[in-house]
Design an enzyme around this catalytic site. Sequence first.
Site, PDB file in Angstrom:
ATOM      1  CE1 TYR A 114      -3.359  -2.801   0.828  1.00 33.39           C
ATOM      2  CE2 TYR A 114      -4.589  -0.755   0.892  1.00 33.39           C
ATOM      3  CZ  TYR A 114      -4.565  -2.126   0.795  1.00 33.39           C
ATOM      4  OH  TYR A 114      -5.738  -2.822   0.656  1.00 33.39           O
TER       5      TYR A 114
ATOM      6  CE  LYS B 119       2.116 -18.110  -1.984  1.00 34.59           C
ATOM      7  NZ  LYS B 119       1.197 -19.267  -2.028  1.00 34.59           N
TER       8      LYS B 119
ATOM      9  CG  ASP C 115      -1.783 -20.547  -0.664  1.00 33.94           C
ATOM     10  OD1 ASP C 115      -1.251 -20.495   0.461  1.00 33.94           O
ATOM     11  OD2 ASP C 115      -1.279 -21.185  -1.615  1.00 33.94           O
TER      12      ASP C 115
ATOM     13  CG  ASP D 209      -7.850  -4.928   1.510  1.00 34.88           C
ATOM     14  OD1 ASP D 209      -8.808  -4.433   2.131  1.00 34.88           O
ATOM     15  OD2 ASP D 209      -7.764  -4.937   0.265  1.00 34.88           O
TER      16      ASP D 209
ATOM     17  CG  ASP E 224     -13.414  -7.190   2.185  1.00 38.33           C
ATOM     18  OD1 ASP E 224     -13.299  -6.451   3.192  1.00 38.33           O
ATOM     19  OD2 ASP E 224     -13.754  -6.771   1.060  1.00 38.33           O
TER      20      ASP E 224
END
Length: 360
Positions: free
Chosen positions: A146, A195, A227, A251, A255
């Site tokens: 970001y 990751k 994942d 982020d 959600d």
Amino acid sequence: MVLNITCIPGDGIGPEIVSQAKKVLEAVAKKYGHEMKFTDILMGGASIDACGEPLTDEAIATAKAADAVLMGSIGGNTSTSPWYKLPPEKRPEAGLLKIRKALNLFANLRPAYLYEELSAACPLKEEISKAGFDMLIMRELTGGLYFGERKTIEEGGELKAIDTLTYSESEIRRIAIKGFEIARKRRKKVTSVDKANVLDSSRLWRKVVNEVAADYPDVTVEHMLVDNCAMQLVKDPAQFDVILTENMFGDILSDEASMVTGSIGMLSSASLNDTKFGLYEPSHGSAPDIAGQNIANPIATVLSAAMMLRYSFDLDKEADAIEGAVRQVLKDGYRTVDIYSEGMKKVSCSEMGDLLCERV
Ligand code: IPM
Ligand code: MG
């Protein structure tokens, strides 16, 4: 005590839900002998329309001078609103990123849990949802992709876009500490998500998290690839207590976690820095399609106000009163349209605010 609170009504349903949260805070103030001092500032589309930019320096100064910030939501319909014809740094979301950075709000707390009364809204199979779940996503908020350098260049006759993902040890350490501290007050488990099978930033993340974990022998730590985490959230959400992760992963996963509850209109969030200061906002967006109709669910914003009382003002009793009022209003069968089901009493945004005030 006097509570100096800067409010950001924002766009879409933002103004409606923030005014209900203010009403509930006034009810709390009356009951417990406090004084609420609210100052509104503009951010997002509302600020673009009035000042030509999504967040002015004066607005930031006002927010900085307060004890805490209570926000509604910002942004509009990205395909139809004229705000999205502006260059990216002039769009509503740029205001949100700017305030996060300016106030150093590096720790984003996003709880996601299943309300017993609303368990029918959970989209998971009953055999999974019946276990219930109660997790908190601790998302790093001022680093990573970001805020890395980004540019679009021309190379070999075509455009090439570059976003950079960097994390320093100190950035990782401070969010990890927040994660372990909060886990200590919960079920004492941290799942750090990365990751590390691909990214250097994730390998550093894992190393620093393990270093911090050594100072919290009472907290269990586990590492999970992002994942896999996305899968586990729908397969077995009950396994999670605190999910600790970097900005972009947080982020996306937050959600997903909120959707899994089936009641995103109920979820609050807090963005904190190293002091008691914080910005509190609902986990949902500005819902421009239902704005101005007095049908939005104000509960996520009201619960964000409760988080504010707890984290920024140490007013636990007062926060409990709000959270208790929310549980009671659900028990009493009142629902805004987003959480309505057969046999319940459908109420408007402002009626929900009034019902909560009565129960405070
Ligand atoms: C969020 C939002 C923001 C983010 C957008 C609006 C910039 O999606 O708060 O999760 O990506 O952080
Ligand atoms: Mg998001």
